[in-house]
Design a protein around this motif. Structure first.
Motif, PDB file in Angstrom:
ATOM      1  N   GLY A 188       0.829  -1.198   0.000  1.00  0.00           N
ATOM      2  CA  GLY A 188       0.000   0.000   0.000  1.00  0.00           C
ATOM      3  C   GLY A 188       0.864   1.249   0.000  1.00  0.00           C
ATOM      4  O   GLY A 188       1.949   1.274   0.596  1.00  0.00           O
ATOM      5  N   THR A 189       0.400   2.286  -0.651  1.00  0.00           N
ATOM      6  CA  THR A 189       1.227   3.478  -0.836  1.00  0.00           C
ATOM      7  C   THR A 189       1.628   4.156   0.472  1.00  0.00           C
ATOM      8  O   THR A 189       2.627   4.868   0.516  1.00  0.00           O
ATOM      9  CB  THR A 189       0.500   4.493  -1.724  1.00  0.00           C
ATOM     10  N   GLN A 190       0.889   3.932   1.535  1.00  0.00           N
ATOM     11  CA  GLN A 190       1.227   4.569   2.814  1.00  0.00           C
ATOM     12  C   GLN A 190       1.900   3.613   3.794  1.00  0.00           C
ATOM     13  O   GLN A 190       2.165   3.985   4.941  1.00  0.00           O
ATOM     14  CB  GLN A 190      -0.044   5.143   3.456  1.00  0.00           C
ATOM     15  N   GLU A 191       2.175   2.389   3.367  1.00  0.00           N
ATOM     16  CA  GLU A 191       2.810   1.429   4.271  1.00  0.00           C
ATOM     17  C   GLU A 191       4.267   1.775   4.507  1.00  0.00           C
ATOM     18  O   GLU A 191       4.970   2.250   3.605  1.00  0.00           O
ATOM     19  CB  GLU A 191       2.703   0.007   3.695  1.00  0.00           C
ATOM     20  N   ALA A 192       4.722   1.513   5.724  1.00  0.00           N
ATOM     21  CA  ALA A 192       6.125   1.756   6.074  1.00  0.00           C
ATOM     22  C   ALA A 192       6.997   0.648   5.506  1.00  0.00           C
ATOM     23  O   ALA A 192       6.623  -0.530   5.508  1.00  0.00           O
ATOM     24  CB  ALA A 192       6.280   1.817   7.589  1.00  0.00           C
ATOM     25  N   ARG A 198      12.533   1.284   0.418  1.00  0.00           N
ATOM     26  CA  ARG A 198      11.831   2.486  -0.052  1.00  0.00           C
ATOM     27  C   ARG A 198      12.751   3.430  -0.812  1.00  0.00           C
ATOM     28  O   ARG A 198      12.334   4.046  -1.800  1.00  0.00           O
ATOM     29  CB  ARG A 198      11.203   3.219   1.134  1.00  0.00           C
ATOM     30  N   PHE A 207       4.656  -0.722  -5.067  1.00  0.00           N
ATOM     31  CA  PHE A 207       3.397  -0.128  -4.630  1.00  0.00           C
ATOM     32  C   PHE A 207       2.253  -0.405  -5.600  1.00  0.00           C
ATOM     33  O   PHE A 207       2.430  -0.367  -6.819  1.00  0.00           O
ATOM     34  CB  PHE A 207       3.562   1.376  -4.439  1.00  0.00           C
ATOM     35  N   SER A 210      -3.701   2.236  -2.677  1.00  0.00           N
ATOM     36  CA  SER A 210      -3.801   2.475  -1.236  1.00  0.00           C
ATOM     37  C   SER A 210      -3.872   1.188  -0.430  1.00  0.00           C
ATOM     38  O   SER A 210      -3.386   1.127   0.699  1.00  0.00           O
ATOM     39  CB  SER A 210      -5.023   3.355  -0.938  1.00  0.00           C
ATOM     40  N   ASP A 211      -4.465   0.128  -0.998  1.00  0.00           N
ATOM     41  CA  ASP A 211      -4.594  -1.128  -0.258  1.00  0.00           C
ATOM     42  C   ASP A 211      -3.638  -2.212  -0.751  1.00  0.00           C
ATOM     43  O   ASP A 211      -3.667  -3.343  -0.259  1.00  0.00           O
ATOM     44  CB  ASP A 211      -6.033  -1.645  -0.303  1.00  0.00           C
TER      45      ASP A 211
END
Length: 274
Positions: A188-192, A198, A207, A210-211
């Protein structure tokens, strides 16, 4: 004179703050600096003087560069692959896909293999090494990744068995395959993520919305038309995505099963005809 043995120990202590595999990292970097394999170094070269370039490699690793990028190579299954910036680093977790395929075919062998998102040829070339009578097609949108895949296929003597093609998942692919392998982006685009992933590995290989499920939504519906009767599609997933991806597979009329990696985490959803 500082020996290889001493410098490995010092480097491992320094790298422990950035890597959970600090000792292994130091050994791989030292072997690379020496120009030999890790086993050969451990068996006969630990008393040698430290080669030029080792300190720089350690410093770059300290800045989170992946070891595989620093050495230019990564072992996977029964093969070794050339890798570098611009390609996803092969991971041991992905060997679970080959294990699932081997268990499915048993004494049989797939004749035709499809690898969607082949990267440097990781899954396709491992499968072709497992089944020497098979041929396969590897597809990827990345020109850089396909360049590595072609070099790897040639180096492994599989250039005549592996077709490597620029493409957008299943678009333009006809015919059927006994084995379909895929390790699509599923973060997901906001996952650490760890800095070495990264900051260095290609975002397009990591990526997927979002999910993290965007690419499954494109790949899974195409599986029934591409899968040969009696064959299997083997899909890598994130450890929390088994239920969602298995539901997608079931929605196509195929039977889904989930397999765990060596850490006991859900890693694969497979699909076969009911």
């Amino acid at each position: 004179m500082t020996s290889v043995r001493t410098s490995i120990a010092e480097a491992a202590r320094a790298l422990a703050v950035v890597s959970p595999t600090a000792r292994l990292d130091a050994e791989l970097l030292m072997a690379h600096a020496l120009g030999i394999g890790r086993e050969a170094m451990i068996l006969g070269r630990l008393g040698d003087p430290v080669p030029d370039g080792f300190a720089e490699l350690v410093e770059r690793r300290f800045r989170h560069e992946p070891v595989a990028y620093l050495t230019g190579r990564r072992a996977f299954w029964t093969i070794e692959l050339m890798v570098g910036p611009g390609v996803l680093v092969p991971r041991a977790d992905s060997e679970t896909l080959i294990e699932v395929a081997v268990a499915h075919f048993g004494d049989r062998a797939p004749r035709r293999i499809l690898d969607l998102g082949t990267g440097p040829g990781t899954l396709l070339l491992a499968a072709l090494d497992q089944w020497p009578g098979a041929t396969g097609l590897g597809v990827d949108a990345s020109v850089a990744a396909l360049a590595y895949a072609r070099r790897n296929a040639a180096a492994l003597g599989m250039g005549d068995r592996a077709e490597l093609r620029t493409g957008d998942w299943t678009d333009g692919i006809d015919g059927r395959f006994e084995l379909i392998l895929t390790n699509p982006p599923y973060i997901g685009t906001q996952e650490a993520l760890p800095p070495e992933v990264r900051e260095h590995e290609p975002a397009e290989a990591l990526f997927a919305g979002s999910d993290g499920l965007d690419d499954y939504r494109r790949i899974v519906p195409e599986l029934p038309r591409l899968l040969y009767p009696g064959g299997i599609a083997v899909i890598e997933i994130g450890s929390t995505q088994a239920e969602a991806v298995a539901a997608m597979v079931a929605g196509t009329g195929l039977r889904a099963a989930v397999a765990q990696d060596l850490a006991g985490l859900s890693r694969v959803v497979s699909a076969v005809e009911i």
